[in-house]
Design an enzyme around this catalytic site. Structure first.
Site, short mmCIF file in Angstrom:
data_model
loop_
_atom_site.label_atom_id
_atom_site.label_comp_id
_atom_site.label_asym_id
_atom_site.label_seq_id
_atom_site.Cartn_x
_atom_site.Cartn_y
_atom_site.Cartn_z
N SER A 84 0.84 -1.20 0.00
CA SER A 84 0.00 0.00 0.00
C SER A 84 0.88 1.25 0.00
O SER A 84 1.68 1.43 -0.91
CB SER A 84 -0.95 -0.06 1.20
OG SER A 84 -2.02 0.83 1.05
N HIS A 234 -7.44 -5.97 0.63
CA HIS A 234 -6.25 -5.12 0.57
C HIS A 234 -5.12 -5.64 1.47
O HIS A 234 -3.95 -5.48 1.15
CB HIS A 234 -6.64 -3.69 0.95
CG HIS A 234 -5.55 -2.69 0.76
ND1 HIS A 234 -4.84 -2.55 -0.41
CD2 HIS A 234 -5.04 -1.76 1.62
CE1 HIS A 234 -3.95 -1.58 -0.28
NE2 HIS A 234 -4.05 -1.09 0.94
#
Length: 254
Positions: A84, A234
């Site tokens: 990320s 995620h």
């Protein structure tokens, strides 16, 4: 200097966590990489974990922090894993300092611009009034009104710590995040390129890397391979750590 956890001997492998994360998120995987013959450096990026707080918060300074860390620790020819926000740092690091980075792994983030999407999380965190000396359970109760997902709450609560007996706080620099949140979505510069082997891993249930993003990834990273871990979101490395480890280990050992 950035705080780090170092384990193992061998080729340097740097691991960069995501927004509001910390090195502790990667502790188990880090040990596994160390057992495979890497010297693993799991960093706390600025304004996160046990690293220093600063009013300046953008990808340029985070990259320079990592470069300074490598210089201080005499690290060259490194492999790098970033998730990320940490993936954005890793991408910019590799494109700006290609002689430093050998192989690059980017977890569930692309080089494109991402609109700000952390508003609700910030609202929940800002709703905690530490002057009232809340307990851990009271902090969780407060943020649960804004963040219903249990996994997300537990991820954020990992940064909760006792400043002193009876006084909790977040390790990350929430005050700066409130002001600088737009920095998180910044795109990689158009002219940024990295010619070495690169692995992108996306979560099958995540919308961070879409099929329509693949062309843009290859424009920056011509040797990029893109793999998908099915049925994860995620936080793919936390949801299916063994599959993530096998994918990354096999890539790094090629």
């Amino acid at each position: 200097m950035l705080y780090s956890k170092i384990e193992g001997q061998g080729k340097p492998l740097l691991i960069l966590h995501g927004f509001m994360g910390m090195s502790d998120n990667w502790k188990t995987l880090g040990s596994q990489y160390a057992q495979e013959g890497f010297q693993v450096h799991i960093l706390d990026l600025r304004n996160h974990g046990r690293s220093f707080h600063s009013d300046i918060f953008n990808y340029g300074v985070m990259v320079q922090d990592v470069v300074d860390y490598c210089i201080e620790n005499n690290l060259t020819n490194i492999d790098c894993i970033g998730h990320s926000m940490g993936g954005k740092v890793a991408m910019l690091l590799a494109t700006q300092f290609p002689n430093l980075v050998d192989q690059l792994i980017v977890a569930d983030i692309g080089p494109k611009f991402y609109p700000q999407h952390h508003q609700t999380i910030l609202e929940g965190l800002n709703a905690v009034d530490f002057s009232l000396k809340p307990s851990r359970s009271e902090v969780e109760e407060t943020i649960s009104k804004y963040i219903p997902d249990f996994g997300t709450r537990q991820f954020l609560l990992k940064s909760l710590y006792w400043v002193e007996p009876g006084q909790l706080a977040f390790r990350f620099n929430l005050a700066v995040f409130n002001i600088q949140i737009e920095q998180i979505g910044t795109a990689l510069p158009e002219n940024a390129h990295f010619e070495n082997p690169t692995l992108f891993i996306r979560g099958g249930n995540s919308n961070y890397i879409l099929d329509s993003d693949i062309e843009g990834i290859h424009s920056h990273f011509p040797k990029a391979v893109i793999n998908t871990i099915s049925n994860v979101g995620h936080w793919l490395h936390a949801e299916k750590p063994q599959e993530f480890f096998e994918l990354t280990k096999n890539f790094l050992k090629m």
